[in-house]
Write a protein that holds these residues in place. Structure first.
Motif, PDB file in Angstrom:
ATOM      1  N   ASN A 162       0.840  -1.189   0.000  1.00  0.00           N
ATOM      2  CA  ASN A 162       0.000   0.000   0.000  1.00  0.00           C
ATOM      3  C   ASN A 162       0.877   1.242   0.000  1.00  0.00           C
ATOM      4  O   ASN A 162       1.428   1.643   1.017  1.00  0.00           O
ATOM      5  CB  ASN A 162      -0.884  -0.025   1.245  1.00  0.00           C
ATOM      6  N   HIS A 177       0.059   4.318  -0.437  1.00  0.00           N
ATOM      7  CA  HIS A 177      -0.473   5.436   0.340  1.00  0.00           C
ATOM      8  C   HIS A 177       0.007   5.335   1.789  1.00  0.00           C
ATOM      9  O   HIS A 177       0.383   6.306   2.408  1.00  0.00           O
ATOM     10  CB  HIS A 177      -1.999   5.451   0.291  1.00  0.00           C
ATOM     11  N   GLN A 178      -0.063   4.105   2.279  1.00  0.00           N
ATOM     12  CA  GLN A 178       0.355   3.905   3.661  1.00  0.00           C
ATOM     13  C   GLN A 178       1.849   4.160   3.820  1.00  0.00           C
ATOM     14  O   GLN A 178       2.280   4.755   4.806  1.00  0.00           O
ATOM     15  CB  GLN A 178       0.003   2.488   4.091  1.00  0.00           C
ATOM     16  N   GLU A 235       2.300   7.883   3.922  1.00  0.00           N
ATOM     17  CA  GLU A 235       1.756   8.382   5.175  1.00  0.00           C
ATOM     18  C   GLU A 235       2.735   8.095   6.317  1.00  0.00           C
ATOM     19  O   GLU A 235       3.046   8.957   7.138  1.00  0.00           O
ATOM     20  CB  GLU A 235       0.427   7.653   5.410  1.00  0.00           C
TER      21      GLU A 235
END
Lengths: 346, 571, 346, 317
Positions: free
Chosen positions: B280, B282-283, B286
């Motif tokens: 992931n 996005h993770q 982040e």
């Protein structure tokens, strides 16, 4: 859905069986007329039936919208161009790849995708693709399931044994895995079976895969019903008259299956549309540049942070379409055969 | 399958293309005797820090990879992820400077004492192993381990096999499939540490081949099997202590390494590096922004670039890689057998548009060779207009009309990876705009190159890219060398076959003195662009992105191995 | 005459359906003395079962409307709360249903089903309940009762299941037993056994019984009084002898002419009466039997009153007593007797 | 009962045999590129490709390849084409995750489906029934990958209420973290089934409630609650329980591909998805067979449970 039908209204409100029997015997109302009357009274189902028709009409009008309103095609890329929205010059796709959001004007009504294509135009074209596949696949399911269900139920014996075992195997196959495996393989090289040749990327591929995937879900109940019908007097009578097995199957049994098929059809279409989306999402369904709602969602998810409309818009269309089919389908079921149990997987 | 792999996408760009074709080098052997190190030796060796100046040593760093390295075995690994990690644990005889930019392309001695001695016929390479080297398990390093290392590459059917086939006797060795058979072209002496390699023909870039991590030395008793789950000991600043496919890898500092005193290889700052596979992205982004993880290998997905620019100021920077993205145009198939049509495509492609598809992580270019490569001479002015300006669509339309190809059906091929797909769709749209009738055709990434590389497919045009295997123009130019055209597994997708270009490349390829032949490569590049044999549009950028805890000055983007994990340290 | 234990006064039951209001029971008044057997006889759809079920509130529901009263020992059953009714159900008034095949929970052991009712009304230990169940089962003639209490309904034959139902109904020694077509679903030979059993039990316990049936034949031997229902109304009522030997209503004549016989197929239709029962949805004005009555005359367009002709023998017909006598074709009594003879030897 | 089980097991084996052949054939018959060429990489030579063909038995007749492959499947020694990892080892890593997802979601959908279905049936025709019906149908109409992506993005990323995908092992992050990471995937996967189950249970109850034996029960004088629970619900639940088994089998056997991929749980489904993306036949084959195994196994279990719950079903007939 929200039918006010006696079978649906609940707690011991059903008429005593004798009275219910009475009602059915009311003169001048064949089962079809009764069903139609019931359906007509089911306002919610009708409303959603109309919604569905509107969605179909909208999708079919995609070329008109593209040509006369948006002045583009579903394939035309305009990445580095700018357009004027309410007097302001704007990049269709920004330098960091973020496409323009909904303009609510004729062009790029719902914004652009990362290739600078008009999302609204693609949404309508995508609906056309999704619905085409949904209907096509459902027809394939209907024809195959009816055929095999009839054969198995009517002939029994080894024919039944073979068909039933095939059903068992298909039942054991996870639909998604089967669909994805077939979709990926077929899209790559296409396939040629006898005179039929499918090119990779053809819309027929997902259509056929989905159509076949659902055969077992309809084939089994049909077989069961045929097994019951086979013992009925009118079949005996037809046999006694010397009608051949095919005649009996198609002119005697088939009409009796009609209500089952009618009940199942909208729900199969709904599930087929969903499965198409799932396959396309996984890249095993509709191939680019052809838009379909599943393809659009899968492209949109990449840009969820900066361009959520790319995911939300096709998703909502999909939900609305499937929902209206489901509600209308339930209405049809309640009207025709309130006790039909339908189980689908998607 | 783009969806599933959406997550891995950006990285796969690198991974998929971190492949090379066998340098089926040239046959003409000239007799110049040059040291491969001539160009390299002139650079100073003092500018690469081997010990920290400021910042702290020690500590445990965490990092994310999007996709698991294909193998954690130097003989087999052929992806950016694999090399990123393995380079820290398996040092070949030769290696590259731990430096950013062009300096990092410089060959230095690794486990060998010096750069190779190359014979006058350019076919014999002599090296000498440093003395006192030990593997991380304490086993002494022997010269014969080199032969074993190469045997493993060949016997395991590694993707790196082809690079070593110029060595005498390797063809037969592969055919026999007997692991313990001798390779006559490699002669080693465990006593003296001398290693002699004989080639069947001169290969100018062979020193680079020796520096590839396939040749990272492993002990002579390493089994002939994929050792991913139990990586063998190696010689390097780090050692792999944990390797679980699709989950993670742990590197621990190799305590013995510092004592070997290999001047240009850092001994490592972190005590431990924990790498987790996280699909992931996005993770990943982040977490690195919130300092939950220290290092992210992949560039942020394009929809996060904006956010990263804002939130990770001072610890995020893109850098141009030695890679080229281009559209291949099949010179043997209509309409691209017509130079006007090819040039029209070159005129029409809007490199600014492609840059946006890349989320900005593309440096538009008009050359085939990437700017970081020797032999790169910017085409100025570019015959098709400034790559950072709007294209000349009118000219393109006019050329199509003149060529008589208007309305011709064209299938533009592409794979289903994150960037290839929109690029392919864009290219098809552009071709349609200038008067062809183009449709994109997307196939699985895993079979894409073998599909378009098969002459039967008659792929007219399509997506292509190249990331260097090693910093040598030969590693790019074979892609447009008519001699490398094959019926299957073709890498010259466009079947570019221009006698002039072929000759330039062949001559240059045979010469180990790169400086001497750099302008020949430059000339071939220019010719290919002028004739529109291919339509290059830019060089991909990768990024450095680390947590706040990391000392930014220690984050070095090495041109071959990307972020250098041996130098990275905490503030 | 003793004080009646149950008095039904002007009972009306209406059901709201999609098609309109069904007037299932229209102004029925009945009374039942302790120990008395009252038979309610009529075709399906005549309202006899609805009347019976209304007493226990088993057909309550949002679509049902009840008017009139039904007094049982000072409790008005129609308006009684569910809690009050619950205390009466099973304990005071018990019911045997028509189809023993479906009236028992298929997934619960027989013994448990009987025990459930006992426990609902009496506080007993497990062992006591078990003994009581076995005793009850033995009393209704189920062999190896202790063992069979652990069986499931599907392991029982129809007759045995009806015995279970009887045991269930008797388990709390009710004052009134409503038997709704207790023998209809059974073979003729079994029918006789069950009737015999009910008769014995009545004599043993002194329970009053309301026997609901469409078959006059089964009541001749057991009932004290008979009420004949047609189209939701009582058309004739009186003692067994009065009904059999001096039937007043043309419908009763028809019923008497169609008593079940062994040599005829069983069924709800009464073959000797031409035509269909009236639709209760939209009943004809006047006498409900008018359409099928061979003796219809203009006066029949008015609703005839239930007129008592003495000794509690009442009927709803505009014909005079003399006219009736003249038009009666069947020699009353003979058929009933014949039937009895045929059944008796079993 | 014993004979029934034996027969079912033989049936299971036959079905799985057929599934394995079918899956095997799909990748043999349909052209999908030469795995040997793929494995050799871009810069391969004919010798190398020939060597690979030999090592991997690609030159053997199809039936021999099938037997060879199946032997590997059952000895757990099947090797992936793309990264030469042991397929069974990879599956073993994913199974706990797939199970965690499946079991949690199955419990949620069962509990919610039953309570909502029951509530809906009791309130049948009323406003809340209609509202629930509409919600159930919306749930049934939403593609899981879409809901999952939106949930993951909005709840997980944008608002940060939940972790943005990923899985934490109990041993690693504790029970709380484990649940915390699974809430969104569970919900996304359960939504569809809650809709389906509540609808089916509702209609089952409404059917059952008019059954004769319910009337009998009511005539016994037991409370309405007892009627509902002991008679109506118990009988209506039987088909639901069996359906639950089947659906659980489907989810474990591959139905969770989309959910796993969207939430990046790295279970067996995602492993399958990634493998097919690389046209890596061995994992695809083994996961499909395993999936079919779970489906068939649960079918059998369901049949047995059904027989135990409903004494009318005679086993062996």
């Amino acid at each position: 859905m929200a039918s006010i039908d006696s079978a649906e209204t609940g707690f011991s409100t059903d008429l005593p069986p004798e009275i219910a029997a009475e009602e059915r015997r009311a003169p001048g109302s064949g089962p079809w007329r009764i069903a139609l009357r019931r359906l007509r009274r089911n306002k919610v189902a009708l409303v959603f039936g109309v919604v569905f028709v509107l969605l179909v009409a909208l999708s079919l009008s995609a070329p008109l919208y593209a040509k006369h309103i948006a002045h583009t095609t579903p394939y035309k890329n305009r990445i580095a161009d700018t357009i004027t929205v309410h007097g302001q010059q704007k990049n269709i796709v920004d330098f960091d790849g973020t496409p323009i959001g909904p303009t609510w004007t004729k062009q790029y009504f719902l914004g652009a995708d990362r290739n600078g294509r008009d999302v609204m135009v693609r949404l309508l074209y995508g609906g056309r693709t999704s619905l085409l596949i949904g209907f096509g696949a459902s027809l394939i399911t209907l024809v195959l399931a009816t055929f095999f269900g009839l054969m198995a139920g009517f002939f029994g014996g080894w024919i039944d044994a073979i068909i039933s075992r095939c059903f068992d195997v298909m039942w054991a196959f996870p639909v998604i895995l089967l669909g994805v495996a077939l979709g990926v393989s077929l899209n790559l090289g296409g396939i040629t079976v006898g005179p039929l040749s499918l090119k990779g990327g053809s819309l027929w591929i997902p259509t056929i895969i989905i159509g076949i995937s659902y055969v077992v879900y309809l084939g089994r109940p049909i077989r069961g019903q045929v097994l019951q019908l086979r013992e009925k007097e009118f079949i005996e009578a037809a046999r006694a008259q010397g009608l051949g097995p095919w005649r009996i199957m198609f002119s005697e049994l088939l009409p009796n299956l009609a209500s089952t098929l009618l009940v199942f059809f909208p729900l199969i279409v709904a599930n087929a549309v969903l499965l198409e989306a799932a396959l396309s999402f996984l890249g095993a369904g509709v191939q680019p540049p052809e838009p379909s709602w599943g393809v659009m969602i899968s492209e949109g998810v990449d840009l969820l942070t900066t361009a959520p409309w790319l995911t939300i818009a096709p998703g909502l269309m999909l939900v609305l379409t499937v929902l209206s089919l489901n509600i209308f389908g339930e209405g049809v079921r309640d009207a025709l055969d309130p006790r039909a149990k339908i189980r689908m997987e998607h | 399958m783009s969806k599933i792999r959406r997550a891995i996408a950006a990285l796969m760009l690198v991974a998929v293309s971190a492949l090379v074709l066998a340098a089926c080098g040239s046959d003409n052997s000239s007799t110049t005797s040059t040291s491969a190190g001539t160009s390299a030796s002139s650079t100073s060796s003092g500018d690469t820090p081997t010990t920290s100046t400021g910042g702290t040593t020690g500590g445990t760093m965490t990092g994310y990879l999007t996709s698991s390295p294909d193998y954690m075995d130097p003989a087999l690994s052929y992806t950016q992820e694999g090399w990123l990690l393995l380079w820290t644990a398996y040092t070949p005889l030769l290696t590259y400077k731990h430096a950013e930019g062009a300096a990092g392309s410089e060959l230095i001695p690794g486990l060998a004492e010096a750069l190779p001695d190359i014979s006058a016929d350019r076919k014999t390479y002599k090296l000498k192993l440093r003395s006192g080297l030990k593997y991380s398990d304490g086993t002494p390093v022997k010269a014969s381990d080199f032969e074993h290392t190469i045997q493993r590459v060949l016997n395991l059917e590694s993707g790196g096999t082809a690079f070593y086939l110029p060595i005498v006797g390797t063809e037969a060795y592969v055919k026999n499939a007997k692991p313990d058979a001798d390779i006559p072209g490699i002669v080693t002496d465990d006593q003296t540490g001398e290693i002699t390699i004989k080639l069947t023909k001169p290969v100018g870039s062979f020193a680079n081949v020796l520096a590839m991590d396939f040749a990272g030395l492993v002990p002579g008793n390493t089994p002939f099997k994929n050792m991913t789950t139990d990586p063998p000991p190696g010689v390097g600043p780090y050692m792999v202590t944990r390797s679980v496919p699709n989950r993670g890898i742990t590197l621990k500092k190799n305590p013995a390494f510092a004592s070997f005193d290999i001047p240009e290889i850092p001994t490592g700052n972190m005590d431990q590096i924990d790498i987790t596979i996280n699909k992931n992205q996005h993770q990943q982004v982040e977490d690195v922004i919130q300092n939950k993880v220290d290092f992210v290998n992949d560039p942020p997905p394009s929809d996060l670039v904006r956010e990263v620019n804002e939130k990770a100021k001072g610890r995020y920077a893109p850098y141009v890689t030695n890679s080229t993205y281009y559209v291949f145009l099949n010179n043997r198939v209509a309409p691209f057998d017509n130079e006007k049509v090819r040039q029209a495509v070159n005129y029409a492609i809007d490199k600014r548009a492609l840059q946006r598809i890349f989320g900005g992580l593309l440096a538009p270019s008009c050359n085939f060779l990437p700017p970081g490569m020797k032999g790169y001479v910017k085409h100025d002015p570019c015959p098709y207009g400034d790559p950072t300006q709007a294209p000349d669509t009118a000219k393109a339309k006019q050329l199509i009309q003149e060529s008589g190809a208007a309305g011709a059906d064209v299938t533009v091929w592409g794979d289903d990876e994150a960037l290839s797909k929109p690029v392919t769709e864009y290219v098809a749209s552009v071709m349609s705009d200038i008067g062809l009738k183009a449709t994109p055709k997307i196939v699985e990434g895993s079979v894409y190159f073998q599909t378009v590389g098969n002459q039967k497919t008659k792929a007219q045009a399509g997506f292509a890219n190249w990331f260097q295997d090693f910093p040598h123009p030969a590693n790019f130019m074979f892609l447009i060398n008519g001699k490398s055209i094959q019926n299957t597994n073709n890498q010259n997708f466009g079947n570019v076959d221009d006698p002039e270009i072929n000759k330039l490349i062949d001559d240059a390829d045979a010469n180990p003195d790169l400086d001497a032949v750099a302008d020949q490569y430059a000339k071939a590049d220019r010719l290919a662009i002028d004739h529109g044999y291919i339509a290059p549009y830019g060089n991909a950028e990768l990024t450095k992105l680390v947590s706040d805890k990391i000392d930014w000055s220690s984050v070095i983007a090495q041109p071959v191995y990307n972020v250098d994990l041996t130098q990275i340290r905490f503030k | 005459m003793t004080e009646p234990i149950l008095v039904i006064d002007h009972l009306k039951v209406d059901f709201q359906t999609d098609e309109g209001t069904v007037h299932a029971v229209d102004d029925v008044s009945l009374s039942l003395a302790p120990g008395e057997v009252l038979a309610i006889v009529g075709e399906s759809g005549s309202g006899k079962s609805v009347t019976a079920m209304s007493l226990l509130g088993l057909n309550r529901g949002p679509n049902a409307r009840f008017t009139g009263t039904a007094m049982y020992k000072g409790t008005e059953l129609l308006s009684a709360s569910n809690d009050d009714l619950r205390k009466i159900r099973g304990a005071e008034i018990a019911m045997i249903f028509q189809d023993p095949m479906t009236s028992l929970n298929p997934v619960q052991r027989i013994g448990d089903q009987i025990a459930e009712q006992i426990l609902a009304h009496e506080k007993l230990s497990k062992a006591q309940v078990r003994d009581r169940v076995v005793e009850l089962m033995e009393r209704v003639g189920i062999p190896r009762a202790a063992e069979r209490a652990r069986s499931y309904p599907h392991e029982f034959s129809g007759g045995m299941r009806q015995r279970v139902m009887i045991a269930l109904a008797l388990s709390c020694s009710p004052n009134v037993l409503i038997a709704d077509e207790p023998t209809t679903a059974l073979d003729v030979t079994i029918q006789a056994q069950i009737l015999e059993r009910i008769k014995d039990l009545k004599e043993e316990t002194g329970t009053a019984i309301i026997l609901v049936t469409h078959d006059l034949g089964v009541v001749a031997d057991i009932a004290d009084r008979i009420a004949v229902m047609y189209g939701g109304r009582i058309v004739e009522q009186g003692t067994v002898d009065e009904i059999f030997y001096d039937p007043q209503h043309p419908y009763t004549w028809g019923l008497l002419g169609s008593i079940t016989r062994v040599d005829r197929p069983r069924g709800e239709r009464l073959p000797s009466i031409a035509g269909l029962p009236p639709s209760l949805l939209d009943p004809p004005a006047g006498c409900h039997f008018r359409a099928r009555c061979p003796h219809e005359f203009p006066k029949c367009l008015e609703v005839p009153p239930l007129e008592d002709r003495g000794c509690g023998h009442a009927d709803r017909c505009w014909l005079t007593v003399e006219e009736k006598r003249a038009k009666r074709e069947v020699r009353p009594g003979e058929i009933g007797l014949a039937n009895k003879e045929e059944v008796a030897p079993v | 009962m014993g004979r029934f089980i034996v027969r079912r097991i033989i049936g299971m084996i036959l079905v799985m045999f057929a599934v394995s052949i079918l899956t095997f054939l799909i990748f043999q018959v349909i052209p999908n590129g030469d795995p040997a060429v793929r494995m050799a990489g871009k810069n391969s030579t004919p010798t190398q490709i020939a060597a690979i063909r030999d090592t991997w038995h690609f030159n053997d007749p199809i039936y021999e390849q099938y037997v060879y492959t199946m032997k590997q499947v059952f000895t757990g020694s099947l090797i992936s084409y793309s990264d030469q990892t042991n397929v069974w080892q990879e599956i073993k890593k994913g199974l706990p995750r797939t199970f965690a997802l499946g079991i949690g979601a199955a419990i949620i959908w069962m509990v919610l489906g039953v309570s909502l279905g029951l509530y809906s049936a009791v309130r049948s025709g009323g406003f809340s029934d209609r509202l629930l019906t509409v919600l159930a149908l919306i749930g049934v109409s939403m593609p899981v990958f879409w809901v999952g992506a939106l949930m993951s993005y909005y709840l997980g990323y944008k608002f940060g209420w939940f972790p943005n995908g990923g899985y934490t092992e109990i041993a690693q992050g504790g029970f709380g973290q484990w649940i915390y990471h699974l809430i969104l995937p569970w919900t996304a996967l359960a939504i569809l089934f809650v809709g389906v189950y509540s609808r089916i249970l509702r209609s089952n109850i409404l059917d059952t409630i008019n059954d004769d034996y319910v009337r009998t029960a009511r005539a016994k004088g037991i409370s309405e609650r007892q009627v509902l629970i002991r008679h109506v619900l118990r009988n209506s639940l039987i088909p639901i329980i069996t359906l639950w088994g089947l659906d659980f089998g489907l989810v474990i056997g591959g139905g969770a591909v989309l959910t796993e991929s969207v939430f990046n749980l790295q279970g067996v489904g995602q492993y399958f998805a990634e493998a097919i993306g690389r046209l890596d036949v061995p994992p695809v084959l083994e996961v499909t067979i395993l999936g079919a195994f779970f489906i068939v196994l649960l079918n059998t279990v369901v049949d047995i449970v059904y027989a135990l719950l409903d004494p009318r079903i005679r086993l062996g007939s």
